[in-house]
Motif scaffolding. Structure first.
Motif, mmCIF file in Angstrom:
data_model
loop_
_atom_site.group_PDB
_atom_site.id
_atom_site.type_symbol
_atom_site.label_atom_id
_atom_site.label_comp_id
_atom_site.label_asym_id
_atom_site.label_seq_id
_atom_site.Cartn_x
_atom_site.Cartn_y
_atom_site.Cartn_z
ATOM 1 N N ALA A 1 1.010 -1.571 0.133
ATOM 2 C CA ALA A 1 0.082 -0.179 0.145
ATOM 3 C C ALA A 1 1.244 0.878 0.268
ATOM 4 C CB ALA A 1 -0.703 -0.038 1.163
ATOM 5 N N ILE A 2 -0.056 2.112 -1.372
ATOM 6 C CA ILE A 2 1.318 3.695 -0.831
ATOM 7 C C ILE A 2 0.183 5.253 -0.249
ATOM 8 C CG2 ILE A 2 2.193 5.436 -2.639
ATOM 9 C CD1 ILE A 2 3.413 2.342 -4.243
ATOM 10 N N GLU A 3 0.383 5.434 0.491
ATOM 11 C CA GLU A 3 -0.173 7.200 0.299
ATOM 12 C C GLU A 3 1.280 8.122 0.730
ATOM 13 O OE1 GLU A 3 -2.984 8.425 1.632
ATOM 14 O OE2 GLU A 3 -1.860 10.274 2.176
ATOM 15 N N GLY B 1 2.329 9.387 -5.524
ATOM 16 C CA GLY B 1 2.047 8.005 -5.599
ATOM 17 C C GLY B 1 0.846 7.200 -6.345
ATOM 18 N N ALA C 1 2.812 3.649 -7.628
ATOM 19 C CA ALA C 1 1.931 2.537 -7.857
ATOM 20 C C ALA C 1 1.517 1.840 -9.192
ATOM 21 C CB ALA C 1 0.728 3.014 -6.963
ATOM 22 N N LYS C 2 1.508 2.811 -9.873
ATOM 23 C CA LYS C 2 0.705 1.882 -11.529
ATOM 24 C C LYS C 2 1.743 1.259 -12.155
ATOM 25 C CE LYS C 2 -1.665 5.377 -14.178
ATOM 26 N NZ LYS C 2 -1.968 6.021 -14.934
ATOM 27 N N VAL D 1 -3.047 2.030 -3.700
ATOM 28 C CA VAL D 1 -3.002 3.459 -3.462
ATOM 29 C C VAL D 1 -3.845 4.443 -3.120
ATOM 30 C CG1 VAL D 1 -3.402 3.422 -6.188
ATOM 31 C CG2 VAL D 1 -1.218 5.101 -4.976
ATOM 32 N N ALA E 1 2.888 -1.871 -10.640
ATOM 33 C CA ALA E 1 1.640 -3.009 -10.271
ATOM 34 C C ALA E 1 2.289 -3.273 -12.202
ATOM 35 C CB ALA E 1 0.493 -2.470 -10.579
ATOM 36 N N VAL F 1 -1.408 -3.935 -5.394
ATOM 37 C CA VAL F 1 -0.766 -2.925 -5.291
ATOM 38 C C VAL F 1 -1.903 -1.857 -4.442
ATOM 39 C CG1 VAL F 1 0.658 -0.932 -5.802
ATOM 40 C CG2 VAL F 1 1.082 -3.209 -6.846
ATOM 41 N N ALA G 1 3.988 4.394 3.019
ATOM 42 C CA ALA G 1 4.713 2.334 2.381
ATOM 43 C C ALA G 1 4.087 1.754 3.256
ATOM 44 C CB ALA G 1 5.139 1.998 1.515
ATOM 45 N N VAL H 1 9.398 2.862 -0.221
ATOM 46 C CA VAL H 1 8.285 1.305 -0.100
ATOM 47 C C VAL H 1 10.261 0.612 -0.006
ATOM 48 C CG1 VAL H 1 8.021 0.021 -2.775
ATOM 49 C CG2 VAL H 1 7.073 1.942 -1.874
ATOM 50 N N LEU I 1 -4.487 -3.536 -9.255
ATOM 51 C CA LEU I 1 -4.005 -2.076 -8.522
ATOM 52 C C LEU I 1 -5.544 -1.498 -7.689
ATOM 53 C CD1 LEU I 1 -1.901 0.091 -8.536
ATOM 54 C CD2 LEU I 1 -3.546 1.967 -9.871
#
Ligand code: KG4
Ligand code: ZN
Length: 328
Positions: free
Chosen positions: A4-6, A90, A94-95, A77, A98, A75, A14, A58, A105
């Motif tokens: 997970a990403i924020e 982010g 993430a894209k 986000v 993934a 993944v 992450a 990450v 995603l």
């Protein structure tokens, strides 16, 4: 495993979670210090700092969890709401991750994430419940059921955290204002000054904090510097109490109206000690379960985004390539 990403505001985050989203193996938060000298978050500075930090964050989340990237299956986000440039950093990362690893995603709403932090804090928690998200950017009450989150009320102007930050600034205290106000309020009398609580009418679950700020401004204008210094603890305690009263009043009212067996409080303001105290007392009296996650899960973090991912629709590889700033 969920990665997970924020990056919606000023924390680069992450986390690695198990597929249920109820257990985090790592939760790395890099809080940007670059904004401190401005007294608030500067969006362009935030985007650039995310860009510089995210790779490392990450990598650390994977290392802390002891999970190699090849074991990641999803993944997640944050895609909204937030600072557009910050979100894009982010989302792009993430894209890229993934797509490179042919993974699905999961685009997560930041506020759903804040509420989902409660699932990490309390393994037994299940809907229905009412939830308050109170941070520097948001103040909203939701009814959470099996079928999703329903907005019951929100701020019509400033967020609760913003009101605390601005009040602290007017009083010459530091940033962030919430903890600074609490510290200055120690030993102060919260009933010394009558600061207003807005929209008190029955059934109203919205908030407004602009009148409170104005009220402090006029109060300070009527005092000299020495008077403010002498009365600082009472001013801070009374101002903080007005914010706490508004939050607890509306939240308890929502719980009553929706006959909720449980209450969740999250967002940075959930760290506030007087708010915790009032809610603990009231929930005990009413026989309502209260879940306030530990502060590292209440403030912005990626573990909450992973927890929300477990209840959010998945976008299969490679359909998310079409997700762009407009879909944010
Ligand atoms: O969730 P958060 O870390 O960031 C976002 O805004 O998304 O929330 C930050 C807000 C700030 O306004 C800060 O003053 C407030 O949470 N805050 C507190 C406390 N700790 C942080 N407010 C009251 N009491 C605290 N102990
Ligand atoms: Zn937040």
């Amino acid at each position: 495993m969920i990665l997970a990403i924020e990056t919606s505001c000023d924390d680069t985050c992450a986390a690695i979670l198990d597929p249920s989203g109820r257990r985090a193996f790592s939760n790395v938060v890099h809080t940007q210090r670059e904004h401190e000298r401005y007294g608030g978050v500067v969006p362009e500075v935030a985007s650039r700092a995310h860009l510089e930090r995210l790779d490392g964050v990450v990598q650390r989340a994977l290392a802390d969890a002891g999970v190699p990237l090849k074991e990641v299956t999803h993944v997640a986000v944050t895609v909204r709401p937030g600072l557009i440039g910050a979100l894009l950093v982010g989302l792009s990362a993430a894209k890229g991750l993934a797509y490179a690893h042919r993974l699905p995603l999961i685009p997560v709403n930041h506020l759903v994430g804040h509420v989902a932090a409660a699932y990490l804090a309390d393994q037994d928690l299940a809907p229905p419940f009412v939830a308050l998200v109170a941070s520097g950017g948001h103040t909203a009450i939701y009814s959470v059921t099996e079928s999703g989150m329903n907005l019951l009320g929100q701020t019509l102007d400033d967020a609760a955290g913003e009101a605390l930050d601005k009040g602290a600034r007017m009083l010459g205290l530091g940033f962030p204002g919430g903890p600074a106000l609490s510290k200055a309020a120690q030993g102060g009398d919260p009933s010394r000054y009558a600061f207003p609580v807005a929209l008190k009418e029955k059934n109203n679950l919205d908030f407004s904090f602009s009148g409170l700020k104005t009220s402090l401004l006029y109060r300070l204008k009527a005092m000299d510097e020495k008077g403010v210094r002498e009365k600082l603890s009472h001013l801070a305690a009374s101002y903080e109490a007005a914010v706490v009263d508004a939050l607890s009043l509306k939240l308890l009212r929502a719980a009553e109206l929706y006959d909720a067996p449980a209450i969740v409080v999250t967002g940075g303001v959930a760290a506030n000690a007087p708010l915790r105290r009032v809610l603990m007392e009231e929930c005990e009296r009413l026989g309502v379960k209260l879940v306030i996650p530990p502060s590292e899960l209440c403030t912005d973090n990626a573990a909450m985004i992973g927890a929300a991912a477990a209840t959010t629709p998945v976008v299969p590889y490679p359909d998310y390539l079409g997700l762009n700033a407009r879909s944010i």
